[in-house]
Design a protein around this motif. Structure first.
Motif, mmCIF file in Angstrom:
data_model
loop_
_atom_site.group_PDB
_atom_site.id
_atom_site.type_symbol
_atom_site.label_atom_id
_atom_site.label_comp_id
_atom_site.label_asym_id
_atom_site.label_seq_id
_atom_site.Cartn_x
_atom_site.Cartn_y
_atom_site.Cartn_z
ATOM 1 N N ALA A 176 3.858 0.661 -0.617
ATOM 2 C CA ALA A 176 3.264 1.824 0.029
ATOM 3 C C ALA A 176 2.629 2.758 -0.996
ATOM 4 O O ALA A 176 1.535 3.290 -0.778
ATOM 5 C CB ALA A 176 4.326 2.557 0.836
ATOM 6 N N PHE A 177 3.295 2.963 -2.128
ATOM 7 C CA PHE A 177 2.719 3.802 -3.180
ATOM 8 C C PHE A 177 1.457 3.175 -3.766
ATOM 9 O O PHE A 177 0.495 3.882 -4.086
ATOM 10 C CB PHE A 177 3.737 4.073 -4.284
ATOM 11 C CG PHE A 177 4.635 5.242 -4.007
ATOM 12 C CD1 PHE A 177 4.111 6.518 -3.851
ATOM 13 C CD2 PHE A 177 6.008 5.076 -3.881
ATOM 14 C CE1 PHE A 177 4.930 7.608 -3.586
ATOM 15 C CE2 PHE A 177 6.835 6.157 -3.620
ATOM 16 C CZ PHE A 177 6.301 7.421 -3.462
ATOM 17 N N ALA A 226 0.991 -5.779 4.280
ATOM 18 C CA ALA A 226 0.409 -4.695 5.077
ATOM 19 C C ALA A 226 -0.172 -3.604 4.183
ATOM 20 O O ALA A 226 -1.255 -3.078 4.450
ATOM 21 C CB ALA A 226 1.469 -4.110 6.007
ATOM 22 N N ALA A 227 0.553 -3.270 3.118
ATOM 23 C CA ALA A 227 0.064 -2.246 2.189
ATOM 24 C C ALA A 227 -1.223 -2.708 1.510
ATOM 25 O O ALA A 227 -2.164 -1.933 1.344
ATOM 26 C CB ALA A 227 1.129 -1.931 1.143
ATOM 27 N N VAL A 255 -5.799 4.605 0.307
ATOM 28 C CA VAL A 255 -5.233 4.938 1.609
ATOM 29 C C VAL A 255 -4.872 6.423 1.606
ATOM 30 O O VAL A 255 -4.246 6.927 0.676
ATOM 31 C CB VAL A 255 -3.979 4.093 1.910
ATOM 32 C CG1 VAL A 255 -3.349 4.505 3.239
ATOM 33 C CG2 VAL A 255 -4.360 2.611 1.957
ATOM 34 N N LYS A 256 -5.306 7.131 2.643
ATOM 35 C CA LYS A 256 -5.182 8.591 2.635
ATOM 36 C C LYS A 256 -3.769 9.091 2.923
ATOM 37 O O LYS A 256 -3.335 10.102 2.368
ATOM 38 C CB LYS A 256 -6.172 9.188 3.642
ATOM 39 C CG LYS A 256 -7.633 8.921 3.284
ATOM 40 C CD LYS A 256 -8.566 9.468 4.346
ATOM 41 C CE LYS A 256 -10.019 9.163 4.022
ATOM 42 N NZ LYS A 256 -10.943 9.634 5.082
ATOM 43 N N LEU A 279 4.836 9.773 1.939
ATOM 44 C CA LEU A 279 4.761 9.498 0.511
ATOM 45 C C LEU A 279 3.663 10.351 -0.112
ATOM 46 O O LEU A 279 2.601 10.555 0.476
ATOM 47 C CB LEU A 279 4.482 8.022 0.263
ATOM 48 C CG LEU A 279 5.507 7.042 0.848
ATOM 49 C CD1 LEU A 279 5.308 5.653 0.275
ATOM 50 C CD2 LEU A 279 6.935 7.495 0.615
ATOM 51 N N LEU A 280 3.945 10.856 -1.299
ATOM 52 C CA LEU A 280 3.047 11.793 -1.966
ATOM 53 C C LEU A 280 2.431 11.184 -3.207
ATOM 54 O O LEU A 280 3.088 10.477 -3.965
ATOM 55 C CB LEU A 280 3.824 13.055 -2.365
ATOM 56 C CG LEU A 280 4.547 13.809 -1.243
ATOM 57 C CD1 LEU A 280 5.391 14.923 -1.843
ATOM 58 C CD2 LEU A 280 3.546 14.360 -0.234
#
Length: 250
Positions: free
Chosen positions: A218-219, A162-163, A226-227, A242-243
């Motif tokens: 995700a990172f 998905a990521a 991805v925003k 997540l930053l």
């Protein structure tokens, strides 16, 4: 496809979707957002594997997949989870399309480590043109099954798949919908998390092995276009954001 929202739904979450979930889908759909749901089915795959006398084994959150487990995975994802999701989305008054059932390959991949994991793949490409066409009129629903170079199916970790799809689509938002309200530390939800902080928590085992591939993938998405990435159990909840930078709460 900057107006695209990619939602990863785990097996547990797929069975417990709330009216609020579909209300949010309606809101985004009405706004003209293109929505792609990538679904897993881990609990269901494990359950059916055990019923059939097959070994259930994971290494660092990755399911070891021999040919028999791959057959169960395919049957569960495409025969149980995806049709059920499509039915639920349709019943909510939204146009759903199970992408794996269209005859078009959706995800392409190669072996992650065949000796260690068996028939497990890593994402190398997606059928971006077909996905873009499908999402114009439908909420797309796809399983994390990749087609290898020889045409074989490969089981890809759903969070990682998905990521990767979110990254390749340049999605404006990637949401990991789980059965927990975010990244948890001592029963406390982290409002935000940086990669640096996550790595420290991996080493100190404050983040479990099962959550690690989810967060790492995700990172990767966040660092590659991805925003916004969120881990939550409700689309309307803040969960854990997540930053990109090195700031992160604990």
């Amino acid at each position: 496809m900057g107006q695209t929202i990619v939602i990863k739904i785990g097996g547990h979450a797929a069975e417990n979707l709330s009216p609020e979930f579909f209300k949010q889908l309606h809101h985004w759909h009405d706004e003209g957002k293109q929505i792609l749901i990538v679904h897993g089915g881990g609990p269901q795959i494990s359950s059916w594997s055990k019923k059939l006398g097959l070994t259930v084994k994971k290494i660092d959150g990755i399911r070891v997949t021999d040919p028999d487990v791959l057959k169960v995975t395919q049957a569960v994802l495409l025969g149980l989870v995806q049709p059920t999701l499509c039915q639920k989305v349709t019943a909510a008054g939204l146009p759903a399309l199970g992408l794996n059932a269209t005859g078009h390959p959706i995800i392409f991949g190669n072996y992650l480590n065949q000796k260690l994991f068996g028939e497990v793949g890593q994402l190398t490409d997606i059928n971006q043109d077909y996905i873009a066409t499908a999402l114009k009129d439908h909420i797309g629903i796809t399983a994390p099954l990749a087609v290898g170079q020889a045409g074989q199916l490969l089981n890809v970790n759903g969070d990682v798949a998905a990521a990767g799809i979110a990254r390749m689509l340049g999605a404006e938002a990637f949401i990991l919908l789980t059965d927990v309200p975010g990244v948890m530390v001592e029963n406390h939800v982290l409002s935000s998390l940086s990669r640096q902080k996550a790595n420290k928590m991996f080493k100190s085992k404050l983040i479990t092995a099962g959550m690690q591939p989810k967060i790492q993938a995700a990172f990767d998405a966040l660092q590659n276009g991805v925003k916004k990435v969120t881990i939550t159990n409700k689309l309307q909840s803040a969960g854990t954001t997540l930053l990109k930078n090195q700031l992160g709460s604990v």
